[in-house]
Design an enzyme around this catalytic site. Structure first.
Site, PDB file in Angstrom:
ATOM      1  N   LYS A 126       0.829  -1.215   0.000  1.00 49.66           N
ATOM      2  CA  LYS A 126       0.000   0.000   0.000  1.00 49.66           C
ATOM      3  C   LYS A 126       0.859   1.259   0.000  1.00 49.66           C
ATOM      4  O   LYS A 126       0.623   2.173  -0.784  1.00 49.66           O
ATOM      5  CB  LYS A 126      -0.891   0.067   1.257  1.00 49.66           C
ATOM      6  CG  LYS A 126      -1.985  -0.958   1.313  1.00 49.66           C
ATOM      7  CD  LYS A 126      -2.948  -0.672   2.482  1.00 49.66           C
ATOM      8  CE  LYS A 126      -2.299  -0.690   3.851  1.00 49.66           C
ATOM      9  NZ  LYS A 126      -1.809  -1.996   4.285  1.00 49.66           N
ATOM     10  N   ARG A 144      11.453  -0.779  11.790  1.00 51.17           N
ATOM     11  CA  ARG A 144      10.077  -0.741  12.284  1.00 51.17           C
ATOM     12  C   ARG A 144       9.941  -1.771  13.395  1.00 51.17           C
ATOM     13  O   ARG A 144      10.086  -2.964  13.168  1.00 51.17           O
ATOM     14  CB  ARG A 144       9.098  -1.073  11.152  1.00 51.17           C
ATOM     15  CG  ARG A 144       8.643   0.150  10.403  1.00 51.17           C
ATOM     16  CD  ARG A 144       7.589  -0.182   9.387  1.00 51.17           C
ATOM     17  NE  ARG A 144       6.336  -0.630   9.982  1.00 51.17           N
ATOM     18  CZ  ARG A 144       5.165  -0.522   9.382  1.00 51.17           C
ATOM     19  NH1 ARG A 144       5.081   0.007   8.191  1.00 51.17           N
ATOM     20  NH2 ARG A 144       4.073  -0.962   9.962  1.00 51.17           N
TER      21      ARG A 144
HETATM   22  P1  AMP Z   1       0.836   0.687   9.029  1.00 47.35           P
HETATM   23  O1  AMP Z   1       2.043   1.518   8.834  1.00 47.35           O
HETATM   24  O2  AMP Z   1      -0.353   1.157   8.221  1.00 47.35           O
HETATM   25  O3  AMP Z   1       1.090  -0.778   8.857  1.00 47.35           O
HETATM   26  O4  AMP Z   1       0.390   0.890  10.559  1.00 47.35           O
HETATM   27  C1  AMP Z   1       1.227   0.508  11.626  1.00 47.35           C
HETATM   28  C2  AMP Z   1       0.429   0.378  12.912  1.00 47.35           C
HETATM   29  O5  AMP Z   1      -0.187   1.620  13.231  1.00 47.35           O
HETATM   30  C3  AMP Z   1      -0.719  -0.618  12.869  1.00 47.35           C
HETATM   31  O6  AMP Z   1      -0.291  -1.947  13.105  1.00 47.35           O
HETATM   32  C4  AMP Z   1      -1.620  -0.085  13.981  1.00 47.35           C
HETATM   33  O7  AMP Z   1      -1.105  -0.415  15.259  1.00 47.35           O
HETATM   34  C5  AMP Z   1      -1.473   1.400  13.811  1.00 47.35           C
HETATM   35  N1  AMP Z   1      -2.484   1.954  12.883  1.00 47.35           N
HETATM   36  C6  AMP Z   1      -2.261   2.538  11.669  1.00 47.35           C
HETATM   37  N2  AMP Z   1      -3.402   2.924  11.110  1.00 47.35           N
HETATM   38  C7  AMP Z   1      -4.393   2.584  11.979  1.00 47.35           C
HETATM   39  C8  AMP Z   1      -5.807   2.711  11.966  1.00 47.35           C
HETATM   40  N3  AMP Z   1      -6.461   3.259  10.924  1.00 47.35           N
HETATM   41  N4  AMP Z   1      -6.490   2.234  13.044  1.00 47.35           N
HETATM   42  C9  AMP Z   1      -5.861   1.685  14.103  1.00 47.35           C
HETATM   43  N5  AMP Z   1      -4.537   1.529  14.172  1.00 47.35           N
HETATM   44  C10 AMP Z   1      -3.793   1.971  13.125  1.00 47.35           C
END
Ligand code: AMP
Length: 193
Positions: free
Chosen positions: A13, A135
């Site tokens: 994404k 990360r």
């Molecule tokens: P990502 O970078 O999109 O994989 O997000 C990393 C982490 O941020 C996720 O595993 C969640 O803990 C948190 N996170 C990101 N976006 C959301 C969302 N829309 N709702 C809840 N937690 C989120």
């Protein structure tokens, strides 16, 4: 143009969103990036979120909805935006509908990047190696947790949009360029294709 990119962790994404940003002159609204920035800035919300993110859980809906509502109201979104990582629960999707309605805005496309979960596990492990594990949530145990959270809480978001006839699934297997070409094609095609 306003877009939503859905897909499990590791589906690409972020990479695809960045490309669309350059191509269409829109901004990328990545809730994961926003939370990581808040965590490194040491804000109260950021510090609370960090513990949750490190476990692979989701940050509470009310926090996320407030963050995204504020972000959508920034002037740089005037030309459009791409939501990357939001909505992640059906309640977030419903709140987003309300937020957009209140502002008289629509979404042009909701694209789901569909990838086999076994492949994802390998991709994320590769990302962890490449970035030297920068990360904190790219560890094997957390990846398994994030995929599980995706299946339980975020897959229903795709279903929510599918039932309303607005979801465009795109095959996420293959190279970044191949997936990019499929996304471009899906952006060109009519919504009811
Ligand atoms: P990502 O970078 O999109 O994989 O997000 C990393 C982490 O941020 C996720 O595993 C969640 O803990 C948190 N996170 C990101 N976006 C959301 C969302 N829309 N709702 C809840 N937690 C989120």
């Amino acid at each position: 143009m306003r877009l939503i990119l859905l897909g499990p962790p590791g589906a690409g994404k972020g990479t695809q969103a960045q490309r669309l940003v350059g191509k269409h002159g829109i901004v990328q609204l990545s809730t994961g990036d926003m939370l990581r920035a808040a965590a490194s800035a040491g804000t109260p919300v950021g510090l609370r979120a960090k513990a949750i993110m490190d476990r692979g859980d989701l940050v509470p809906d009310d926090v996320m909805i407030e963050i995204i509502a504020d972000r959508i109201d920034q002037p740089d979104t005037a030309n459009g935006f791409i939501l990357d990582g939001f909505p992640r629960t059906v309640d977030q999707a419903k709140a987003l509908d309300r937020l957009l309605d209140e502002r008289g805005l629509g979404i042009d496309r909701i694209i789901e990047i569909v990838v086999d979960h076994e492949v994802l596990r390998e991709r994320i492990a590769g990302r962890a190696r490449e970035t030297g594990g920068s990360r904190a949530d790219d560890t094997e145990a957390t990846v398994a947790k994030r995929l599980d959270v995706y299946r339980r809480q975020t897959a229903p978001v795709a279903e929510y949009y599918r039932q309303r006839g607005v979801l465009k699934p795109v095959d996420g297997m293959g190279t970044v360029e191949e997936v990019a070409a499929r996304i471009d094609e899906s952006l060109r095609a009519g919504t009811d294709a």
